[in-house]
Structure formats: C-alpha cells, structure tokens
Scaffold this motif. Structure first.
Motif, PDB file in Angstrom:
ATOM      1  N   GLN A  65      -1.699   2.579 -10.053  1.00 47.08           N
ATOM      2  CA  GLN A  65      -1.503   1.150  -9.847  1.00 47.08           C
ATOM      3  C   GLN A  65      -0.812   0.504 -11.045  1.00 47.08           C
ATOM      4  O   GLN A  65       0.020  -0.394 -10.898  1.00 47.08           O
ATOM      5  CB  GLN A  65      -2.843   0.473  -9.582  1.00 47.08           C
ATOM      6  N   THR A 110       1.132   5.068   0.401  1.00 49.11           N
ATOM      7  CA  THR A 110       0.402   6.200   0.985  1.00 49.11           C
ATOM      8  C   THR A 110       1.035   7.496   0.485  1.00 49.11           C
ATOM      9  O   THR A 110       2.251   7.690   0.616  1.00 49.11           O
ATOM     10  CB  THR A 110       0.454   6.151   2.519  1.00 49.11           C
ATOM     11  N   GLN A 150      -1.763  -1.051  -3.985  1.00 50.13           N
ATOM     12  CA  GLN A 150      -2.866  -0.114  -3.855  1.00 50.13           C
ATOM     13  C   GLN A 150      -2.325   1.272  -3.509  1.00 50.13           C
ATOM     14  O   GLN A 150      -1.164   1.420  -3.098  1.00 50.13           O
ATOM     15  CB  GLN A 150      -3.852  -0.590  -2.771  1.00 50.13           C
ATOM     16  N   ARG A 183      -3.389   5.193  -1.612  1.00 54.45           N
ATOM     17  CA  ARG A 183      -4.333   6.019  -0.853  1.00 54.45           C
ATOM     18  C   ARG A 183      -3.721   7.400  -0.644  1.00 54.45           C
ATOM     19  O   ARG A 183      -2.489   7.555  -0.637  1.00 54.45           O
ATOM     20  CB  ARG A 183      -4.681   5.377   0.486  1.00 54.45           C
ATOM     21  N   HIS A 234      -6.320   6.320  -9.436  1.00 53.37           N
ATOM     22  CA  HIS A 234      -5.889   5.099  -8.768  1.00 53.37           C
ATOM     23  C   HIS A 234      -5.444   4.052  -9.786  1.00 53.37           C
ATOM     24  O   HIS A 234      -4.405   3.396  -9.606  1.00 53.37           O
ATOM     25  CB  HIS A 234      -7.031   4.542  -7.901  1.00 53.37           C
ATOM     26  N   LEU A 256       0.859  -1.193   0.000  1.00 52.78           N
ATOM     27  CA  LEU A 256       0.000   0.000   0.000  1.00 52.78           C
ATOM     28  C   LEU A 256       0.886   1.232   0.000  1.00 52.78           C
ATOM     29  O   LEU A 256       1.667   1.451   0.936  1.00 52.78           O
ATOM     30  CB  LEU A 256      -0.909   0.011   1.230  1.00 52.78           C
TER      31      LEU A 256
END
Length: 577
Positions: free
Chosen positions: A499, A475, A511, A513, A495, A473
């Motif tokens: 990705q 961030t 992923q 965020r 996104h 992930l």
C-alpha cells in the motif's frame, strides 16, 4: 660457598633491580614515601614475573632499620634476615600445602602477637588461590581488620580463583609478561658477570622461549652454560629446546605473504623433520603476523610493539607487500588453528592445512568489495557495450549481472513527466479498471520499489501477476501450482508495504488482495526473469505488447564487455554458458 642457580643468585634485592614491572615498584615506592601503606596486597601475574620477589623487597622496605624506606642499606641485618628467609617477623606460607581451615585458624591466633624485633609482622602467602573456600572465609575478618602491626601480601597466578570478598579487601597489582627486549638486556648482563660469551641471537631465542617469564629465561641460560660451556650460539638454544630460528620463521612468513605454496610446505616439512616444536612454531607465526599487522596499521610506530631492532627491520622489509585486510584474514586462520591444535590427531597436517588456508586468505576479497566492483562495472557497461544485432536491437538490453543468457527486457523509455503519469493513473482508480498495458506498467513499478525496500518480499512475488486494479483495489494472482505462496505474503506487513508503494505511485488509500488466478497471457521478461533489471513506471502509451523476447547467443554472451570486465576483475573463467 655452595653453588646457587642463576635465578636465585641474581634475584632482585631492591625495587630498582626488578625488570619490567615499573608500574608496580613505582606505586609501592610512592606509598612508602607518602606513608600510605595498606594492610593487604595481592600480586597477580604469570609465573616467573616477580610476584614473590616484589613482596620480599616490600617487606624489607617496611621492616628496614629506621623504616619504612625504599633506600635501605644492603648490610642492614633485618633486611639480610628477610633475604635469607630467617626473619621471625616475615613468614612465607605456601598455600598449596597449607590450604585448610585449620592452618588459617592457627594464623589467626598468631597475628595477635606483636613482632619480635621489627616494626611489622608480615605474612607472605604464595599461590593464595589454592586456599579452600572455608579457609578464605576464616581469613575474611582478620584480613579486613588486622592489628596495626600486621601486613598481608598474597601472590597468585590465577586471581580469578580468589574469592571476590578477598579481592575487595586487597590492593591488587597485576604484573605483566616481561618484553623480550628487556629480557635480552638482563640476560646479557648476567652472562657478562658469569664470564660467558653469548650470541645476541641466542639470547633472543632464550627470551622467545621463556614467553615473558624471566625466571624461566634465567634457568634456561643456566642450563645452556652447563651444556655449552662459556660460549653459547643460537644453534645450541634451538637444538636443546626445539625452537625455530628467527630467520626460518621470517622465511616461512615471507612464503605465506607471497603465496609460494611449495616453498612454505617444504619449510614446514624441514622444521618438523628437525624436531621443532610445531605448537611453538604456530604461536610464533601468530605473534609475527600480529606484529606485522600492527606495524602496517600504525605506519611503523614501534611504541605499540615489544620487539628488538632486528625484528623491526624484518617487519619493515615484509610490510611493503602486505595489506591490513589480508593480514587480518591470515591472523584469523592461524588463531583458529591454535584453538584446534591441542586436540588435533596430526598436528603437522593441521599446520600444513592452516598455512595453505592462510596463503589463500591473504588475497581473498570480501563480499562488499565484490558487490562494489560489480556495481561499478554495471554502471560503465552501457557506454562500452556495442549495439546488439538488428534482429534484437529493439528488445535486448544491457546485462546487469554475470549470469547465463535468458529473456531480456526491452530498453525502458525515459520516465514520463508527472502530468502524464497523473493522466494515465486517474482512470485506473475509477470504476472501469486498468487496461492490460496500464496494469503491466504499474506492476513493474511496484516490483521495482518493493525490491529496494524488501528483497525477501520481492522474491515471494516472483510467481505473482496482476489480475486487476479497479475501484482502488489491486488484485494479485498466483497460478494453481504456486497457490500455497499466498499464505506467505497475505499478512499485514506485506499489505502495508504494498500500500505504501502504491501511494508512492500516486494511488493513496489503495488496497491489496491475493487470489488464485492464472495469468491472462505470458508474463513479460521484465517480470519473469529474476535477474533482469526492474522497469520503471512510465506512461501507458510507451508500453507495447512484447512477444518472442530476444535471446542472446552463447557467443554474444561470452564476448559481452561486461562479462569480460568481470572475468578480468575477479580472475575468473566461464564454466558453462
């Protein structure tokens, strides 16, 4: 015999006499020879190009003794009646004064009667577009299924105003504007028959002023004979009709092509003071540059141009210093001026501004060419650039664009082999997360990949920074002052793109965020500067913390070979550095 104007005296009496409309006269001649005569014809075209004349000649061919035939005898009484307008079987109707439904109803009653002495009863309706909608509708049935002895011939200058239901019931012939060269030849024949000595330049000026209408040219010649007597010079034509001499037009065009601003303005002022028609001058300029462009693109193919030998010689002299792109831009400027000319309060000022714009436009460079030259300069700049001073050699890199100096990224190392990249990337996706150096390398590589795929998303990530990358992930944080940008990038499309770029870097299934977070330390010059080149991804061991990035001095910026090359290419100067 009473005097007849030239336009009537020398009106064509058979198809072979018609000037410049061979596509129409040949078709009609073939139709007569093969007995394929339709019941309705529509002749369209500008004024003075022979619409009504061709309809009359066609009527002669149909009603000639022993006809229909093209080669009728000149002393045929039926043909003479048609030529003099006294034939009972050939009726000419002016639709402008007989445009109502009552007149058409009367016509419908008369078509049932057989012709008096000829084979066909022929109706020639001039300016048929003037008929009312009700009159057109009243004519529909008769026009579609007339008696065998009836033929309709319509003439109009505005075929778009004729109802489609009428057009579909007629054979349509579009007459063209007559080329100036053919018009000059025809006028020379008339002048010889009238015992008038006419200068070829004068005849060319008459043809230019007629704008493709032979009747207008013949009327002008008639008027000039009354004005000048039996000798006509070009100056007489120019003085009477406010036209510009061909030599003056060529000189003005040459001044535009060579960028002689003062000469072009002086010529415009002289032409306006002499009372020349500025609207006609603008049209002539537009036509000349169009001919010049076609001559340039076709490499001198005169088949695509309707010009005289003198004009062809002038084009050959001017095309040497002209380029197709520059001529196209000049044409765009003049065409825009022609659209605005009618509504301009000061036509002279508009024409002067347009000429100045045309002079500037002829040497303009389109954006694609500019970018291509900048790209080429950027590719050759590293080899030509001298080494930076020792204090900055470890950090300064070659500039990528012509821009004010600022923080510059350190010189990137060669890309690491795939095995080394895999060794540094595998721990990043583990539970412990990425180190600051690894995270900076990954972020720089992602930004570079995103900038190629979506410059718009790259601009939105300008203020962002990587916070962490753990458990697959990533961030991404925005400082408090830019937190509103999260709403612009936090959507499915962004996104998906991020990705994809992570997958290309070797992190499939990662992923993304976005959060509000302050950067742990100042961003590197490679990320912070929007004009600096994006660094490529490489091993973590090659990344070193960078502090106090070097700044290029003003003197070094001005003396940079890339800057000097850009100034030379685009004839520019440094305003502020």
């Amino acid at each position: 015999m009473s005097y007849q104007v030239i336009a009537r005296k020398y009106r064509p009496q058979r198809f072979s006499d018609v000037v410049g409309q061979e596509h129409v006269t040949r078709t009609l001649s073939q139709a007569i020879a093969k007995n394929r005569i339709a019941h309705a014809y529509l002749f369209c075209g500008p004024r003075g190009t022979g619409k009504t004349t061709i309809a009359r000649i066609f009527a002669k061919c149909l009603n000639a003794t022993g006809g229909p035939k093209v080669d009728f005898s000149e002393d045929d009484p039926r043909c003479q009646e048609i030529a003099e307008g006294r034939s009972l079987d050939v009726l000419e109707i002016d639709a402008a004064s007989n445009r109502g439904i009552d007149e058409i109803r009367g016509l419908r009653e008369t078509v049932r009667y057989a012709p008096a002495s000829s084979r066909y009863k022929i109706y020639i309706i001039d300016e048929v577009h003037m008929l009312t909608k009700e009159a057109f509708n009243a004519l529909l049935k008769t026009l579609e299924e007339p008696p065998e002895h009836v033929k309709f011939m319509f003439a109009t200058t505005e075929p778009e105003k004729v109802l489609p239901t009428i057009l579909s019931r007629c054979q349509r012939f579009d007459l063209r504007r007559i080329p100036a060269a053919l018009m000059v030849e025809h006028l020379a024949i008339i002048a010889k028959k009238e015992s008038v000595k006419a200068d070829p330049a004068a005849l060319l000026a008459i043809a230019r002023g007629a704008e493709g209408g032979l009747r207008d040219a013949e009327s002008t010649l008639d008027q000039l004979i009354s004005f000048c007597g039996h000798e006509i010079e070009e100056a007489d034509v120019l003085a009477m009709f406010g036209l510009t001499a061909q030599s003056q037009l060529m000189e003005l065009a040459r001044a535009i092509l060579e960028g002689e601003t003062s000469l072009a303005l002086r010529q415009l002022n002289d032409l306006a003071a002499a009372g020349k028609d500025l609207g006609r001058l603008l049209s002539n300029l537009l036509e000349h540059f169009r001919n010049l462009l076609v001559y340039c693109v076709s490499q001198g193919d005169l088949k695509m141009l309707e010009i005289t030998e003198a004009e062809a010689a002038a084009l050959a002299g001017q095309v040497c210093g002209a380029q197709a792109e520059g001529l196209t831009r000049v044409l765009e400027v003049l065409a825009e001026a022609e659209l605005r000319f009618r509504d301009a309060a000061s036509k002279k000022i508009l024409l002067e501004i347009s000429v100045l714009k045309a002079i500037e436009a002829r040497r303009a460079i389109n954006l694609d060419t500019v970018l291509e030259k900048l790209r080429a300069a950027r590719e050759v700049s590293p080899a030509a650039s001298p080494k930076p001073p020792a204090s900055t050699s470890s950090r300064a890199s070659a500039p990528s664009t012509v821009s004010p100096p600022g923080p510059v990224a350190s010189e990137p190392s060669p890309p690491a082999p795939p095995s080394e990249l895999r060794e540094t990337r595998e721990p990043i996706s583990g539970a412990r997360g990425a180190s600051a150096e690894e995270l900076e390398v990954l972020w720089a590589a992602i930004l570079e990949a995103v900038s190629r795929a979506s410059p718009f998303l790259r601009s939105q990530l300008h203020e962002a920074h990587p916070v962490s990358f753990a458990k697959n992930l990533l961030t991404i944080g925005y400082p408090a002052e830019f937190v509103e940008q999260i709403g612009l990038v936090d959507h499915a499309k962004s996104h998906a793109l991020l990705q994809t770029k992570l997958s290309e870097q070797g992190y499939a299934g990662a992923q993304v965020r976005f959060v509000k977070a302050e950067p742990a330390r100042p961003r590197s010059a490679a990320i912070a500067s929007p004009t600096a080149p994006m660094p490529t991804a490489r091993s973590a061991s090659a990344m070193e913390p960078r502090e106090n990035p070097a700044v290029i001095s003003k003197e070094s910026f001005k003396n940079d070979p890339l800057i000097q090359k850009a100034l030379e290419l685009f004839k520019g100067q440094i305003v502020r550095a």
